[in-house]
Write an enzyme that holds these catalytic residues in place. Structure first.
Site, PDB file in Angstrom:
ATOM      1  N   GLY A  15       1.049  -0.990  -0.378  1.00 38.48           N
ATOM      2  CA  GLY A  15       0.124   0.002   0.380  1.00 38.48           C
ATOM      3  C   GLY A  15       0.381   1.229   0.098  1.00 38.48           C
ATOM      4  O   GLY A  15       0.213   2.472   0.631  1.00 38.48           O
ATOM      5  N   ASN A  17       0.953   3.078  -2.989  1.00 38.03           N
ATOM      6  CA  ASN A  17       0.479   3.713  -3.531  1.00 38.03           C
ATOM      7  C   ASN A  17      -0.925   4.634  -2.742  1.00 38.03           C
ATOM      8  O   ASN A  17      -1.089   5.552  -2.487  1.00 38.03           O
ATOM      9  CB  ASN A  17       0.149   3.527  -5.088  1.00 38.03           C
ATOM     10  CG  ASN A  17       1.234   3.443  -6.035  1.00 38.03           C
ATOM     11  OD1 ASN A  17       1.574   4.622  -6.958  1.00 38.03           O
ATOM     12  ND2 ASN A  17       2.089   2.940  -6.250  1.00 38.03           N
ATOM     13  N   ARG A  64     -14.660 -16.513  -7.016  1.00 37.69           N
ATOM     14  CA  ARG A  64     -14.472 -15.098  -7.189  1.00 37.69           C
ATOM     15  C   ARG A  64     -15.346 -14.193  -7.710  1.00 37.69           C
ATOM     16  O   ARG A  64     -14.995 -12.900  -7.202  1.00 37.69           O
ATOM     17  CB  ARG A  64     -12.772 -15.673  -8.183  1.00 37.69           C
ATOM     18  CG  ARG A  64     -12.199 -14.454  -8.735  1.00 37.69           C
ATOM     19  CD  ARG A  64     -11.644 -14.296  -7.465  1.00 37.69           C
ATOM     20  NE  ARG A  64      -9.886 -14.898  -7.396  1.00 37.69           N
ATOM     21  CZ  ARG A  64      -9.322 -14.845  -6.565  1.00 37.69           C
ATOM     22  NH1 ARG A  64      -9.456 -13.647  -5.821  1.00 37.69           N
ATOM     23  NH2 ARG A  64      -7.839 -15.555  -6.958  1.00 37.69           N
ATOM     24  N   MET A  89      -5.026  -7.056  -6.931  1.00 36.70           N
ATOM     25  CA  MET A  89      -4.090  -8.530  -8.740  1.00 36.70           C
ATOM     26  C   MET A  89      -5.269  -8.584  -9.001  1.00 36.70           C
ATOM     27  O   MET A  89      -4.835  -9.891  -9.196  1.00 36.70           O
ATOM     28  CB  MET A  89      -3.250  -9.193  -7.597  1.00 36.70           C
ATOM     29  CG  MET A  89      -2.172  -8.483  -6.484  1.00 36.70           C
ATOM     30  SD  MET A  89      -0.687  -7.875  -8.119  1.00 36.70           S
ATOM     31  CE  MET A  89      -0.230  -9.248  -8.873  1.00 36.70           C
ATOM     32  N   ILE A  91      -8.371  -9.429 -11.482  1.00 33.15           N
ATOM     33  CA  ILE A  91      -9.078  -8.416 -12.740  1.00 33.15           C
ATOM     34  C   ILE A  91     -10.258  -8.096 -12.868  1.00 33.15           C
ATOM     35  O   ILE A  91     -11.240  -9.128 -11.877  1.00 33.15           O
ATOM     36  CB  ILE A  91      -9.021  -9.484 -13.757  1.00 33.15           C
ATOM     37  CG1 ILE A  91      -7.446 -10.043 -14.558  1.00 33.15           C
ATOM     38  CG2 ILE A  91      -9.464  -8.888 -15.301  1.00 33.15           C
ATOM     39  CD1 ILE A  91      -6.902 -10.515 -15.269  1.00 33.15           C
ATOM     40  N   ASN A 106      -6.180   2.625 -12.789  1.00 32.53           N
ATOM     41  CA  ASN A 106      -5.109   1.499 -11.958  1.00 32.53           C
ATOM     42  C   ASN A 106      -3.600   2.674 -12.174  1.00 32.53           C
ATOM     43  O   ASN A 106      -3.548   3.592 -13.823  1.00 32.53           O
ATOM     44  CB  ASN A 106      -4.922   0.830 -13.114  1.00 32.53           C
ATOM     45  CG  ASN A 106      -3.747  -0.357 -12.415  1.00 32.53           C
ATOM     46  OD1 ASN A 106      -4.118  -0.582 -10.847  1.00 32.53           O
ATOM     47  ND2 ASN A 106      -3.304  -0.821 -13.825  1.00 32.53           N
ATOM     48  N   HIS A 108       0.220   1.719 -13.094  1.00 32.03           N
ATOM     49  CA  HIS A 108       0.663   0.087 -14.102  1.00 32.03           C
ATOM     50  C   HIS A 108       2.506   0.541 -13.896  1.00 32.03           C
ATOM     51  O   HIS A 108       2.681   1.460 -14.445  1.00 32.03           O
ATOM     52  CB  HIS A 108       0.207  -0.094 -15.670  1.00 32.03           C
ATOM     53  CG  HIS A 108       2.001  -1.821 -15.536  1.00 32.03           C
ATOM     54  ND1 HIS A 108       1.045  -2.795 -14.928  1.00 32.03           N
ATOM     55  CD2 HIS A 108       1.934  -1.919 -16.848  1.00 32.03           C
ATOM     56  CE1 HIS A 108       2.146  -3.981 -15.945  1.00 32.03           C
ATOM     57  NE2 HIS A 108       2.395  -2.637 -16.390  1.00 32.03           N
ATOM     58  N   SER A 135       2.518   3.553 -15.798  1.00 33.45           N
ATOM     59  CA  SER A 135       1.790   4.440 -16.428  1.00 33.45           C
ATOM     60  C   SER A 135       0.489   4.438 -16.126  1.00 33.45           C
ATOM     61  O   SER A 135      -0.202   3.643 -15.079  1.00 33.45           O
ATOM     62  CB  SER A 135       1.328   4.038 -17.837  1.00 33.45           C
ATOM     63  OG  SER A 135       2.427   3.163 -18.598  1.00 33.45           O
ATOM     64  N   ASP A 144      -3.936  -3.790 -18.025  1.00 33.62           N
ATOM     65  CA  ASP A 144      -3.921  -3.394 -18.547  1.00 33.62           C
ATOM     66  C   ASP A 144      -3.732  -1.867 -20.166  1.00 33.62           C
ATOM     67  O   ASP A 144      -2.451  -2.145 -20.959  1.00 33.62           O
ATOM     68  CB  ASP A 144      -1.877  -3.734 -18.226  1.00 33.62           C
ATOM     69  CG  ASP A 144      -1.954  -3.883 -16.820  1.00 33.62           C
ATOM     70  OD1 ASP A 144      -2.121  -3.781 -15.950  1.00 33.62           O
ATOM     71  OD2 ASP A 144      -0.796  -4.964 -17.269  1.00 33.62           O
ATOM     72  N   GLU A 173       5.606   6.286  -9.150  1.00 30.62           N
ATOM     73  CA  GLU A 173       4.544   6.123  -8.915  1.00 30.62           C
ATOM     74  C   GLU A 173       3.404   7.087  -7.769  1.00 30.62           C
ATOM     75  O   GLU A 173       2.331   7.553  -8.093  1.00 30.62           O
ATOM     76  CB  GLU A 173       4.046   4.872  -8.364  1.00 30.62           C
ATOM     77  CG  GLU A 173       4.580   3.868  -9.443  1.00 30.62           C
ATOM     78  CD  GLU A 173       4.571   2.640  -9.056  1.00 30.62           C
ATOM     79  OE1 GLU A 173       3.636   1.974  -8.777  1.00 30.62           O
ATOM     80  OE2 GLU A 173       5.323   1.483  -9.722  1.00 30.62           O
TER      81      GLU A 173
HETATM   82  C1  GRF Z   1       3.335  -0.898  -7.719  1.00 31.49           C
HETATM   83  O1  GRF Z   1       4.157  -1.126  -8.204  1.00 31.49           O
HETATM   84  C2  GRF Z   1       2.301  -1.049  -8.940  1.00 31.49           C
HETATM   85  O2  GRF Z   1       2.117   0.011  -9.645  1.00 31.49           O
HETATM   86  C3  GRF Z   1       1.673  -2.297  -9.525  1.00 31.49           C
HETATM   87  O3  GRF Z   1       1.907  -2.780  -7.617  1.00 31.49           O
HETATM   88  C4  GRF Z   1       2.300  -2.454  -6.927  1.00 31.49           C
HETATM   89  C5  GRF Z   1       2.247  -2.015  -5.664  1.00 31.49           C
HETATM   90  O4  GRF Z   1       2.939  -0.654  -4.654  1.00 31.49           O
HETATM   91  N1  GRF Z   1       0.481  -1.859  -9.687  1.00 31.49           N
HETATM   92  P1  GRF Z   1       2.093  -0.472  -3.125  1.00 31.49           P
HETATM   93  O5  GRF Z   1       0.925  -1.972  -2.887  1.00 31.49           O
HETATM   94  O6  GRF Z   1       1.336   0.695  -3.951  1.00 31.49           O
HETATM   95  O7  GRF Z   1       3.294  -0.327  -2.592  1.00 31.49           O
END
Ligand code: GRF
Length: 217
Positions: A15, A17, A64, A89, A91, A106, A108, A135, A144, A173
């Site tokens: 977490g 981000n 799921r 993780m 979809i 999202n 990526h 991105s 993606d 990011e």
């Molecule tokens: C990040 O690199 C994000 O771009 C990718 O998964 C990672 C997540 O990292 N989709 P965090 O949990 O935000 O530290």
């Protein structure tokens, strides 16, 4: 006057981000954090910030699909305006994408359309890429593949390992994602069909910060 948008963040892991989104919120407020993984570190982080943090573990659902439907229903019940996937993780299903069309983004860790999917840093090094980065895109029903909003890039250095490169990209990011979500929440970046519309002021601001806009420029 623009109103503060209610943002939900979906995570599966540590977490960082999410943390960047929480601490750089200007035109949105993180009101919900959902995870498919009960062990996700980001859940604790959200709770400490006083944000509702719930896990929707696969073990608690018959399929799921039911698991993801429960997440969608929860977000609908909480009047969420925008959803940001941040290291999520799973979809997302078509009904989720369609309900949040133009409101689901999202981050990526690659310069899409290069290296969709997993292990992006190792793949960039192996491919001899000179530039790598991250991105932000609107989410469609592919993996993606949604319309690209903005990117931030760095050079791949001699001797880079997937870990050293990932660490530099992660710094990018943490700048790019909150910036893009703030612009979307302020209606300065919008989706029209599959086209990205960016107000001139947002575009200039993003360019000043070193971001690029592959579809616009
Ligand atoms: C990040 O690199 C994000 O771009 C990718 O998964 C990672 C997540 O990292 N989709 P965090 O949990 O935000 O530290």
């Amino acid at each position: 006057m623009t109103t503060t948008k209610r943002l939900a963040v979906l995570i599966s892991g540590r977490g960082t981000n999410l943390e960047a989104l929480i601490s750089n919120a200007r035109t949105y407020k993180v009101v919900e954090v959902l995870s498919d993984n009960p062990e996700a570190g980001g859940l604790e982080l959200a709770k400490q910030a006083g944000i509702s943090a719930l896990s929707f573990s696969r073990a608690d659902f018959s399929s799921r699909r039911e698991q993801k439907l429960a997440m969608l229903k929860h977000l609908q019940s909480r009047n969420v305006d925008l959803v940001a996937l941040a290291g999520f993780m799973l979809i997302v299903d078509a009904d989720f994408v369609s309900y949040f069309s133009g409101r689901l983004v999202n981050i990526h860790p690659s310069l899409l359309p290069e290296f969709p999917g997993l292990n992006t840093h190792a793949r960039a090094i192996e491919a001899g890429a000179k530039l790598h980065g991250c991105s932000v895109h609107f989410v469609d029903s592919g993996v993606d593949t949604g319309p690209l909003i903005a990117q931030a890039s760095c050079r791949v250095l001699q001797g880079d390992t997937p870990d050293t490169l990932a660490a530099r990209v992660l710094q990018l990011e943490h700048k790019l994602y909150p910036w893009a979500v703030n612009q979307i929440a302020a209606d300065k970046i919008r989706l029209a069909g599959r086209q990205i519309l960016i107000d001139e002021s947002a575009l200039q601001d993003g360019l000043t910060l070193g971001f690029s806009f592959p579809v616009v420029c």
